[in-house]
Design an enzyme around this catalytic site. Structure first.
Site, PDB file in Angstrom:
ATOM      1  CG  ASP A  65       9.641  -5.952  57.507  1.00  0.00           C
ATOM      2  OD1 ASP A  65       8.584  -5.603  58.069  1.00  0.00           O
ATOM      3  OD2 ASP A  65       9.956  -7.141  57.330  1.00  0.00           O
ATOM      4  CG  HIS A 168      17.587  -9.543  63.778  1.00  0.00           C
ATOM      5  ND1 HIS A 168      16.622  -8.751  63.189  1.00  0.00           N
ATOM      6  CD2 HIS A 168      18.380  -9.958  62.763  1.00  0.00           C
ATOM      7  CE1 HIS A 168      16.819  -8.688  61.880  1.00  0.00           C
ATOM      8  NE2 HIS A 168      17.884  -9.425  61.605  1.00  0.00           N
ATOM      9  CB  CYS A 264      13.209  -3.775  65.726  1.00  0.00           C
ATOM     10  SG  CYS A 264      13.785  -5.412  66.199  1.00  0.00           S
TER      11      CYS A 264
END
Length: 703
Positions: A65, A168, A264
């Site tokens: 990630d 988020h 992101c």
């Protein structure tokens, strides 16, 4: 290309869905195509290269990630607050990002290791640079926000995330240039939505629908008038275009499988500092202490749940577990809330659970004088059913006349403080009323497990059920009634006319006659229909034995009202032999006081009915004083009223065929109450039968 704007990205060399730490990953383990992910990332990279400068951080094996660089940290000027990842699966990324920032000359701040904060995924700068929007609820803790305000010298506005799909802030919230905001309102709690609406004018708010939200339309990169995103509906694109934005769609479906999209995958590392903006945060923190059987009773869980459910966060500073089964435990908990209003709501609920401030922190309550009779100062503390103490002159003072929905008035008798719970209408000029939540505590019982179970029948915990066997409840209630009577205690009955209609009148009369009832509360109707039944054999004109309507029976209740009015009172009608049986007859013959509170719909009314509401409430409260047990029998209005007047510690049984009534009483919070959804006539019949089975040294007094 705008050379003054720079982004940090990480190539997806090691990207895959290797674990599940958000709902998007579920079902997608190792289902992401590496080739397609690289292709999609490259397209995003080139789109951004046309608009800004893109720096790269070296991807590392074992941290798939890391491609989501938005979570590396939060940058403002030459300062960065490094992320502290919530999940251990991502914590391995931290040293690599730290090394990159330090190599570029940034001043790096690191939060305590046990304080999660996930960078620009949960902290987004207003594009005008006026303040910082900071999210919390799933990955970042509220306690991190004061650090952000201090280190970045900026105002922080805290937003609570409520939908786990949008874990988020950047998945559902995107500040745009020109003061615009692209966001999905259902992702936030009501307080956060109000805060957003206060800061962003209606014409600047671009609320999106769920269809766009789940395609991560808010997880967009904004560069001046350009908005880069995974996908947008035609309607959303049209709205943005109308406002002067250029929408660039670039598919990022492989990254959606891990719960991320355009925003992101990027971290803006050139965020200009506005010199006139300085640190500010409404976040408040307080420490409270709890003591008792915290685990056995579930109090600690209820307290921590109350903190989180109301929008706060907590840190258990210490917890001391009782060493023996009879020992009590204690805990000190730091409570953090996004604003003073939210903090007061949380602390109010914790006070109800017995939490108190640490002694060294509060010496006195806050008090303000009453300037107008019957009117409390603003922000007065609203009382509950639980025994309460207040801190005056650094000492705890017990509040007298405890009840819910009142104010606490403090007076001084020869210099000694006296605290009383008073209804608003009873407040007098010159009294001082407690305001706020400081220096207040409620007293909770701390019985050990053995103490709670030592009796033959431990009273049922609060609950409501139509499936619970009525016989079992009746058996317990009968045992409790016998105990109260034999010990010289006090039982108060609140009853509605349904008691008479269902045939329960004769059973209630027997309870009164045998000394199980010390006061009766009701309205005009219970007395009228009881007297009608016992004088004319009908109730609402229906023959109680045959169950059929009697010709002209609809006038019977008015006739009995007229008869009682002729004699002047129920008691005088009994004395004259006009009324010879029934509930009201037994009250008079056995000297059981009663109060009939009138209402606007009452016929007559009976001369005993108190039509002055204030006087009726006062008399109800007087008769409730010293009660050990209250039977609430099919009277929603009077039962709820009685519940509000009664302090904790009084056992309550609420019987009604309507579940809503017993639920309302259960919601008071008393653990010494039970709700029974059943026919009240059946309940009273079974109760009398069960009492007849019990043996007791009590001797009936013949009247």
């Amino acid at each position: 290309m705008s050379s003054s704007i720079r982004f940090l990205m990480c190539a997806p060399d090691h990207y895959d869905v290797d674990y599940v730490i958000n709902p998007w990953m579920e079902g997608n383990i190792h289902k992401s195509s590496r080739d397609r992910a690289v292709e999609q990332w490259q397209k995003l990279f080139h789109v951004l290269k046309e608009q800004a400068v893109v720096d790269l951080v070296q991807p590392q094996p074992g941290v798939p990630d890391m491609v989501f660089t938005a979570n590396a940290g939060l940058v403002l000027g030459d300062t960065v607050v490094l992320s502290r990842f919530f999940h251990k699966e991502r914590q391995g990324e931290e040293p690599f990002f730290k090394q990159w920032f330090e190599s570029k000359g940034y001043t790096v701040h690191e939060l305590p290791k046990d304080l999660p904060f996930e960078g620009a995924g949960d902290a987004l700068l207003d594009r005008e640079g006026r303040w910082l929007w900071a999210g919390y609820g799933f990955r970042s803790e509220l306690d991190s926000h004061p650090y952000l305000a201090k280190w970045l010298d900026i105002e922080v506005l805290s937003l609570r995330l409520m939908d786990e799909r949008f874990y988020h802030l950047d998945t559902c919230f995107c500040p745009l240039s020109g003061g615009y905001l692209l966001y999905y309102p259902p992702a936030f709690d009501s307080y956060s939505n109000r805060l957003i609406e206060m800061r962003v004018p209606a014409e600047k708010r671009i609320a999106i629908k769920e269809a766009d939200a789940v395609n991560f339309a808010c997880n967009a990169v904004n560069i001046d008038s350009v908005v880069v995103m995974n996908k947008a509906s035609e309607d959303l694109k049209a709205r943005l275009t109308k406002l002067g934005f250029q929408v660039i769609e670039t598919p990022l479906t492989e990254f959606l499988k891990a719960g991320g999209a355009a925003k992101c995958l990027t971290l803006r590392v050139t965020e200009p500092v506005r010199e006139e903006v300085h640190a500010s945060t409404p976040v408040e923190s307080r420490a409270v202490r709890m003591e008792g059987h915290l685990l056995d009773s579930g109090l600690i869980n209820r307290a921590l749940d109350a903190i989180v459910e109301n929008g706060g966060s907590f840190q258990v500073l210490n917890f001391s577990l009782g060493e023996q089964r009879q020992s009590t435990s204690s805990a000190e908990v730091k409570v953090t809330a996004p604003s003073r209003d939210v903090m007061e709501e949380i602390i109010s609920q914790l006070i109800d659970l017995g939490a108190v401030p640490r002694p060294q922190e509060v010496c006195d309550v806050n008090m303000e004088p009453v300037h107008q009779a019957g009117v409390a100062p603003d922000d007065f503390y609203v009382t509950t059913i639980y025994p309460t103490e207040v801190r005056v002159n650094c000492e705890w003072v017990k509040v007298q006349n405890q009840r819910m929905d009142g104010a606490i008035a403090v007076t001084f008798n020869s210099g000694s403080p006296v605290a009383r719970c008073k209804l608003l209408r009873d407040l007098e000029v010159g009294e001082h009323v407690i305001v706020g939540i400081e220096g207040i505590r409620t007293i909770r019982k701390t019985e050990s497990r053995e103490q709670r179970n030592k009796q033959e029948f431990s009273f049922m915990s609060a609950g409501v059920s139509s499936e619970r066997r009525v016989e079992l409840v009746v058996e317990q209630v009968a045992w409790e009634l016998r105990q109260v009577r034999d010990q010289g205690g006090k039982v108060v009955v609140t009853a509605g006319p349904v008691v008479i209609h269902t045939g329960g009148g004769e059973h209630l009369s027997q309870l009164i006659r045998q000394g199980y009832v010390q006061a009766l509360l009701g309205g005009n109707a219970i007395a009228v229909h009881d007297i009608e039944q016992n004088m004319m054999g009908t109730s609402l004109g229906v023959d109680m034995k045959r169950g059929v309507a009697v010709q002209g029976g609809h006038r019977h209740h008015l006739k009995v009202i007229n008869t009682i009015r002729r004699y002047g009172s129920i008691a005088k009608a009994v004395e004259q032999g006009v009324l010879q049986s029934g509930v009201m007859y037994e009250c008079v013959r056995n000297n059981v006081p009663f109060c009939l509170a009138g209402s606007i719909r009452d016929d007559g009314p009976l001369p005993d009915t108190e039509m002055d509401l204030i006087k009726a409430q006062t008399e109800y409260a007087r008769l409730l004083q010293g009660a050990d047990m209250i039977l609430m029998l099919s009277s929603m209005l009077h039962s709820i009223g009685v519940g509000n007047m009664t302090a904790a510690g009084v056992k309550m049984v609420c019987v009604d065929i309507n579940p809503a009534v017993v639920t309302k009483l259960s919601d008071r919070g008393s653990v010494e109450s039970v709700g029974v959804v059943t026919d009240v006539g059946l309940f009273l019949s079974l109760l009398v039968q069960q009492l007849d089975k019990l043996t007791s040294p009590y001797h009936l007094v013949q009247v």
